[in-house]
Motif scaffolding. Structure first.
Motif, PDB file in Angstrom:
ATOM      1  N   ASP A 197      22.949  92.595  55.115  1.00 26.08           N
ATOM      2  CA  ASP A 197      22.989  94.053  55.240  1.00 26.08           C
ATOM      3  C   ASP A 197      23.939  94.693  54.232  1.00 26.08           C
ATOM      4  OD1 ASP A 197      21.268  94.470  57.656  1.00 26.08           O
ATOM      5  OD2 ASP A 197      22.754  93.110  58.500  1.00 26.08           O
ATOM      6  N   ILE A 198      25.120  94.100  54.077  1.00 26.05           N
ATOM      7  CA  ILE A 198      26.159  94.676  53.215  1.00 26.05           C
ATOM      8  C   ILE A 198      26.796  93.568  52.387  1.00 26.05           C
ATOM      9  CG2 ILE A 198      28.365  95.921  53.181  1.00 26.05           C
ATOM     10  CD1 ILE A 198      27.571  97.127  55.910  1.00 26.05           C
ATOM     11  N   LEU A 199      27.069  93.871  51.111  1.00 23.48           N
ATOM     12  CA  LEU A 199      27.780  92.957  50.225  1.00 23.48           C
ATOM     13  C   LEU A 199      29.039  93.671  49.746  1.00 23.48           C
ATOM     14  CD1 LEU A 199      27.866  90.284  48.588  1.00 23.48           C
ATOM     15  CD2 LEU A 199      26.589  91.478  46.792  1.00 23.48           C
ATOM     16  N   ILE A 200      30.197  93.060  50.000  1.00 18.71           N
ATOM     17  CA  ILE A 200      31.469  93.637  49.584  1.00 18.71           C
ATOM     18  C   ILE A 200      32.061  92.761  48.488  1.00 18.71           C
ATOM     19  CG2 ILE A 200      33.813  94.250  50.294  1.00 18.71           C
ATOM     20  CD1 ILE A 200      32.701  94.716  53.124  1.00 18.71           C
ATOM     21  N   THR A 201      32.435  93.397  47.380  1.00 21.52           N
ATOM     22  CA  THR A 201      33.035  92.704  46.247  1.00 21.52           C
ATOM     23  C   THR A 201      34.016  93.641  45.552  1.00 21.52           C
ATOM     24  OG1 THR A 201      32.545  91.503  44.194  1.00 21.52           O
ATOM     25  CG2 THR A 201      31.109  93.351  44.746  1.00 21.52           C
ATOM     26  N   GLU A 202      34.773  93.107  44.613  1.00 20.43           N
ATOM     27  CA  GLU A 202      35.744  93.937  43.903  1.00 20.43           C
ATOM     28  C   GLU A 202      35.096  94.805  42.822  1.00 20.43           C
ATOM     29  OE1 GLU A 202      35.564  90.494  40.992  1.00 20.43           O
ATOM     30  OE2 GLU A 202      35.195  90.794  43.115  1.00 20.43           O
ATOM     31  N   LEU A 203      33.844  94.541  42.510  1.00 21.18           N
ATOM     32  CA  LEU A 203      33.146  95.311  41.478  1.00 21.18           C
ATOM     33  C   LEU A 203      32.764  96.698  41.976  1.00 21.18           C
ATOM     34  CD1 LEU A 203      30.702  92.553  40.194  1.00 21.18           C
ATOM     35  CD2 LEU A 203      32.838  93.308  39.128  1.00 21.18           C
ATOM     36  N   ASP A 204      32.634  97.613  41.052  1.00 21.80           N
ATOM     37  CA  ASP A 204      32.114  98.936  41.392  1.00 21.80           C
ATOM     38  C   ASP A 204      30.646  98.763  41.786  1.00 21.80           C
ATOM     39  OD1 ASP A 204      30.621 101.549  40.536  1.00 21.80           O
ATOM     40  OD2 ASP A 204      32.749 102.094  40.709  1.00 21.80           O
ATOM     41  N   PRO A 205      30.193  99.436  42.831  1.00 21.22           N
ATOM     42  CA  PRO A 205      28.798  99.287  43.270  1.00 21.22           C
ATOM     43  C   PRO A 205      27.759  99.589  42.186  1.00 21.22           C
ATOM     44  CG  PRO A 205      30.053 100.410  44.947  1.00 21.22           C
ATOM     45  CD  PRO A 205      30.959 100.291  43.744  1.00 21.22           C
ATOM     46  N   SER A 206      28.152 100.342  41.166  1.00 17.61           N
ATOM     47  CA  SER A 206      27.204 100.657  40.079  1.00 17.61           C
ATOM     48  C   SER A 206      27.197  99.602  38.978  1.00 17.61           C
ATOM     49  CB  SER A 206      27.547 102.024  39.475  1.00 17.61           C
ATOM     50  OG  SER A 206      28.836 101.988  38.877  1.00 17.61           O
ATOM     51  N   ASP A 207      27.977  98.546  39.124  1.00 22.29           N
ATOM     52  CA  ASP A 207      28.026  97.480  38.119  1.00 22.29           C
ATOM     53  C   ASP A 207      26.629  96.871  37.969  1.00 22.29           C
ATOM     54  OD1 ASP A 207      28.363  94.627  37.108  1.00 22.29           O
ATOM     55  OD2 ASP A 207      30.423  95.362  36.968  1.00 22.29           O
ATOM     56  N   PRO A 208      26.163  96.675  36.731  1.00 23.01           N
ATOM     57  CA  PRO A 208      24.826  96.106  36.502  1.00 23.01           C
ATOM     58  C   PRO A 208      24.602  94.741  37.157  1.00 23.01           C
ATOM     59  CG  PRO A 208      25.762  96.934  34.447  1.00 23.01           C
ATOM     60  CD  PRO A 208      26.838  97.036  35.486  1.00 23.01           C
ATOM     61  N   LEU A 209      25.663  93.977  37.338  1.00 24.64           N
ATOM     62  CA  LEU A 209      25.553  92.666  37.983  1.00 24.64           C
ATOM     63  C   LEU A 209      25.039  92.789  39.418  1.00 24.64           C
ATOM     64  CD1 LEU A 209      26.226  89.610  37.549  1.00 24.64           C
ATOM     65  CD2 LEU A 209      28.459  90.106  38.560  1.00 24.64           C
ATOM     66  N   LEU A 210      25.316  93.932  40.051  1.00 19.67           N
ATOM     67  CA  LEU A 210      24.944  94.141  41.457  1.00 19.67           C
ATOM     68  C   LEU A 210      23.581  94.798  41.633  1.00 19.67           C
ATOM     69  CD1 LEU A 210      28.432  95.332  42.693  1.00 19.67           C
ATOM     70  CD2 LEU A 210      27.397  93.077  43.011  1.00 19.67           C
ATOM     71  N   LYS A 211      22.982  95.292  40.553  1.00 22.63           N
ATOM     72  CA  LYS A 211      21.709  96.013  40.648  1.00 22.63           C
ATOM     73  C   LYS A 211      20.612  95.226  41.365  1.00 22.63           C
ATOM     74  CE  LYS A 211      18.381  98.763  38.021  1.00 22.63           C
ATOM     75  NZ  LYS A 211      17.452  98.702  39.104  1.00 22.63           N
ATOM     76  N   PRO A 212      20.425  93.950  41.091  1.00 24.21           N
ATOM     77  CA  PRO A 212      19.370  93.208  41.806  1.00 24.21           C
ATOM     78  C   PRO A 212      19.569  93.186  43.325  1.00 24.21           C
ATOM     79  CG  PRO A 212      20.128  91.947  39.920  1.00 24.21           C
ATOM     80  CD  PRO A 212      21.063  93.122  40.067  1.00 24.21           C
TER      81      PRO A 212
END
Length: 86
Positions: free
Chosen positions: A62-77
């Motif tokens: 449901d939710i993924l929490i990481t130190e990256l900004d949610p708009s980081d391209p790595l998180l797009k998929p």
């Protein structure tokens, strides 16, 4: 439990959450199965990596929490897969 906060060793859009310890995987699977919402916590180094044993598929998260900004391209998929990223 309503919410499962799950520390993860690796996540990949094709293989989902994976780990390398069979006993840990069994505990994580039991926690996921008994929870209504799955929140995964990880550092960016573990994103797009794979371990030998699958814990669960991406659609179960449901939710993924990481130190990256949610708009980081790595998180797009993961966003495209319907996961809320924080």
């Amino acid at each position: 439990p309503d919410i499962c906060f799950l520390g993860i060793n690796s996540i990949d859009t094709e293989h989902g959450i994976t780990d390398n310890d069979w006993d840990v995987v069994q505990i994580k699977k039991a926690m996921i199965e008994s929870s209504k919402k799955i929140v995964c916590l990880t550092i960016s180094e573990k994103i797009n990596s794979v371990q030998p044993i699958q814990v669960c598929t991406v659609p179960m998260i449901d939710i993924l929490i990481t130190e990256l900004d949610p708009s980081d391209p790595l998180l797009k998929p993961y966003v495209d897969a319907g996961i809320q990223v924080m």
